[in-house]
Enzyme design. Structure first.
Site, PDB file in Angstrom:
ATOM      1  N   ARG A   1     -59.233  99.715  15.621  1.00 20.07           N
ATOM      2  CA  ARG A   1     -60.273 100.284  14.771  1.00 20.07           C
ATOM      3  C   ARG A   1     -59.698 101.479  14.053  1.00 20.07           C
ATOM      4  O   ARG A   1     -59.224 102.421  14.702  1.00 20.07           O
ATOM      5  CB  ARG A   1     -61.456 100.774  15.620  1.00 20.07           C
ATOM      6  CG  ARG A   1     -62.243  99.711  16.251  1.00 20.07           C
ATOM      7  CD  ARG A   1     -63.647 100.154  16.590  1.00 20.07           C
ATOM      8  NE  ARG A   1     -63.728 101.390  17.361  1.00 20.07           N
ATOM      9  CZ  ARG A   1     -64.871 101.889  17.819  1.00 20.07           C
ATOM     10  NH1 ARG A   1     -65.995 101.278  17.555  1.00 20.07           N
ATOM     11  NH2 ARG A   1     -64.894 103.005  18.515  1.00 20.07           N
TER      12      ARG A   1
ATOM     13  N   THR B   1     -62.508 104.958   9.227  1.00 15.61           N
ATOM     14  CA  THR B   1     -63.497 104.015   8.668  1.00 15.61           C
ATOM     15  C   THR B   1     -64.191 103.199   9.751  1.00 15.61           C
ATOM     16  O   THR B   1     -65.225 102.590   9.502  1.00 15.61           O
ATOM     17  CB  THR B   1     -62.806 103.014   7.727  1.00 15.61           C
ATOM     18  OG1 THR B   1     -61.895 102.211   8.522  1.00 15.61           O
ATOM     19  CG2 THR B   1     -62.013 103.719   6.638  1.00 15.61           C
TER      20      THR B   1
ATOM     21  N   ASP C   1     -62.855 104.830  26.354  1.00 18.49           N
ATOM     22  CA  ASP C   1     -61.931 103.992  25.582  1.00 18.49           C
ATOM     23  C   ASP C   1     -61.195 103.041  26.535  1.00 18.49           C
ATOM     24  O   ASP C   1     -60.362 103.462  27.346  1.00 18.49           O
ATOM     25  CB  ASP C   1     -60.934 104.899  24.850  1.00 18.49           C
ATOM     26  CG  ASP C   1     -60.051 104.109  23.892  1.00 18.49           C
ATOM     27  OD1 ASP C   1     -60.008 104.459  22.712  1.00 18.49           O
ATOM     28  OD2 ASP C   1     -59.397 103.137  24.348  1.00 18.49           O
TER      29      ASP C   1
ATOM     30  N   ASP D   1     -57.228 103.010  26.345  1.00 15.15           N
ATOM     31  CA  ASP D   1     -56.635 104.226  26.931  1.00 15.15           C
ATOM     32  C   ASP D   1     -56.755 104.225  28.445  1.00 15.15           C
ATOM     33  O   ASP D   1     -55.837 104.617  29.164  1.00 15.15           O
ATOM     34  CB  ASP D   1     -57.315 105.479  26.367  1.00 15.15           C
ATOM     35  CG  ASP D   1     -56.841 105.803  24.963  1.00 15.15           C
ATOM     36  OD1 ASP D   1     -55.793 105.252  24.555  1.00 15.15           O
ATOM     37  OD2 ASP D   1     -57.510 106.594  24.283  1.00 15.15           O
TER      38      ASP D   1
HETATM   39  C1  PRP Z   1     -61.519  98.800  21.345  1.00 14.91           C
HETATM   40  C2  PRP Z   1     -61.946  97.593  22.134  1.00 14.91           C
HETATM   41  C3  PRP Z   1     -62.374  96.642  21.059  1.00 14.91           C
HETATM   42  C4  PRP Z   1     -62.943  97.560  20.014  1.00 14.91           C
HETATM   43  C5  PRP Z   1     -64.430  97.469  20.078  1.00 14.91           C
HETATM   44  O1  PRP Z   1     -60.251  98.619  20.834  1.00 14.91           O
HETATM   45  O2  PRP Z   1     -60.961  97.083  22.968  1.00 14.91           O
HETATM   46  O3  PRP Z   1     -61.319  95.862  20.533  1.00 14.91           O
HETATM   47  O4  PRP Z   1     -62.511  98.879  20.335  1.00 14.91           O
HETATM   48  O5  PRP Z   1     -65.006  98.212  19.058  1.00 14.91           O
HETATM   49  P1  PRP Z   1     -65.772  97.544  17.833  1.00 14.91           P
HETATM   50  O6  PRP Z   1     -66.698  96.543  18.420  1.00 14.91           O
HETATM   51  O7  PRP Z   1     -66.478  98.700  17.204  1.00 14.91           O
HETATM   52  O8  PRP Z   1     -64.758  96.935  16.913  1.00 14.91           O
HETATM   53  P2  PRP Z   1     -59.493  99.754  19.993  1.00 14.91           P
HETATM   54  O9  PRP Z   1     -59.767  99.602  18.528  1.00 14.91           O
HETATM   55  O10 PRP Z   1     -59.799 101.099  20.589  1.00 14.91           O
HETATM   56  O11 PRP Z   1     -57.970  99.366  20.162  1.00 14.91           O
HETATM   57  P3  PRP Z   1     -57.085  99.287  21.489  1.00 14.91           P
HETATM   58  O12 PRP Z   1     -57.537  98.096  22.266  1.00 14.91           O
HETATM   59  O13 PRP Z   1     -55.713  99.113  20.937  1.00 14.91           O
HETATM   60  O14 PRP Z   1     -57.253 100.571  22.259  1.00 14.91           O
HETATM   61  N1  URA Z   2     -63.992 100.834  22.078  1.00 16.97           N
HETATM   62  C1  URA Z   2     -63.881 101.289  23.340  1.00 16.97           C
HETATM   63  O1  URA Z   2     -62.815 101.175  23.973  1.00 16.97           O
HETATM   64  N2  URA Z   2     -64.951 101.879  23.898  1.00 16.97           N
HETATM   65  C2  URA Z   2     -66.114 102.008  23.242  1.00 16.97           C
HETATM   66  O2  URA Z   2     -67.079 102.549  23.813  1.00 16.97           O
HETATM   67  C3  URA Z   2     -66.207 101.532  21.931  1.00 16.97           C
HETATM   68  C4  URA Z   2     -65.123 100.938  21.381  1.00 16.97           C
END
Ligand code: PRP
Ligand code: URA
Length: 209
Positions: free
Chosen positions: A104, A108, A200, A203
Site C-alpha cells: 500500500r 495514497t 501491521d 511488520d
Molecule cells: C497489508 C496487508 C494487506 C494490506 C491490507 O499489507 O498484508 O496486504 O495491508 O490493506 P488494504 O486492504 O487497505 O489494501 P502492506 O501493504 O502493509 O504490505 P506488507 O504485507 O508488505 O507489509
Molecule cells: N494492513 C495491516 O497490516 N494492518 C491493518 O490494520 C491494515 C492494513
C-alpha cells in the site's frame, strides 16, 4: 452478503486474541498465524468434492472416499500473506503456490504491484488467495484483478481480520469470490488500519517495525 463466511471456531478465536496482543513477539506471532491458517484451511476446503474408491483394509475390501482430482493453488499477497502459506500446505501439500507482490502506498493508500508469478495452469486450479488483513480492500481487489487477468476463474479469498469497509469493496468488485474471515472487526481508522485489529501484519510477522 451471501458468500462471506466468518470462522468462529473457538480455537481460531482463542488464537486470534493472542495475535492481537501487542506484547506477542514475532516468533509466537508467526507460529500462531500458521496455526490459524491451518484451521482456516480445514474450513475453506469443506466443499471439496469426493469420489468413491476401493481400499483393502487388513479386514476386507471396502468403498471409501478420496478428494476428487482437485488442483489447488495458494496465492499469498506479499509480504504478509507468506505467513499463511505453510498452514495451508500442511493440509493441502499438493497445492502449487503463486505469488502476488503488492504494497500500500503510504500516501495514497493505493496498492502498487511489484511481483506476480503464477503456476502455468492457473485457469484449471481452485485458487485460494491469502492475506492476514482486509482493510480498505485495495490490495485484495487488485491481487484478484491481476490473477483474473492471467486466467484465474475459481477464486476464494481468506484472511484473518477484515472490516465491513474492506469486505464491501472486495465483494463489490469481485462478487464471484467467496470471502472467509476469522474475525470481522469494527471499522477502519483515519490511517486505514483495522480497529481493533492487530496492527501491521507484515511488520509483526517479520519484525520490521
Ligand atoms: C497489508 C496487508 C494487506 C494490506 C491490507 O499489507 O498484508 O496486504 O495491508 O490493506 P488494504 O486492504 O487497505 O489494501 P502492506 O501493504 O502493509 O504490505 P506488507 O504485507 O508488505 O507489509
Ligand atoms: N494492513 C495491516 O497490516 N494492518 C491493518 O490494520 C491494515 C492494513
Amino acid at each position: 452478503m451471501r458468500n462471506v463466511y466468518e470462522m468462529n471456531h473457538p480455537l481460531i478465536q482463542h488464537k486470534l486474541t493472542l495475535i492481537r496482543d501487542k506484547d506477542t513477539g514475532a516468533k509466537q506471532f508467526r507460529e500462531l498465524v500458521k496455526e490459524i491458517s491451518t484451521l482456516l484451511a480445514y474450513e475453506v476446503t469443506r466443499d471439496f468434492p469426493l469420489e468413491d474408491v476401493e481400499v483393502e483394509t487388513p479386514v476386507c475390501v471396502t468403498k471409501s472416499k478420496i478428494i476428487k482430482g482437485k488442483k489447488v493453488g495458494i496465492v499469498p499477497i506479499l509480504r504478509a500473506g507468506l505467513g499463511m502459506v505453510d498452514g495451508f500446505l500442511d493440509l493441502i501439500p499438493a497445492a502449487k503456490v503463486g505469488h502476488v507482490g503488492l504494497y500500500r502506498d503510504p500516501e495514497t493508500l493505493e496498492p502498487v504491484e511489484y511481483y506476480c508469478k503464477m503456476p502455468p495452469d492457473i485457469s484449471e486450479r481452485d485458487l485460494i488467495v491469502v492475506d492476514p488483513m482486509l482493510a480498505t480492500g485495495g490490495s485484495a481487489r487488485a491481487a484478484i484483478r491481476f490473477i483474473k487477468d492471467r486466467g484465474a476463474t475459481n477464486i476464494k479469498f481468506v484472511c484473518l481480520i477484515g472490516c465491513p469497509e474492506g469486505i464491501k469493496a472486495l465483494h463489490t468488485e469481485h462478487p464471484d469470490v467467496d470471502i472467509y474471515i476469522a474475525s470481522i472487526d469494527e471499522k477502519l481508522n483515519d490511517h486505514a488500519y483495522i480497529v481493533p485489529g492487530l496492527g501491521d501484519a507484515g511488520d509483526r510477522l517479520f519484525g520490521t517495525k
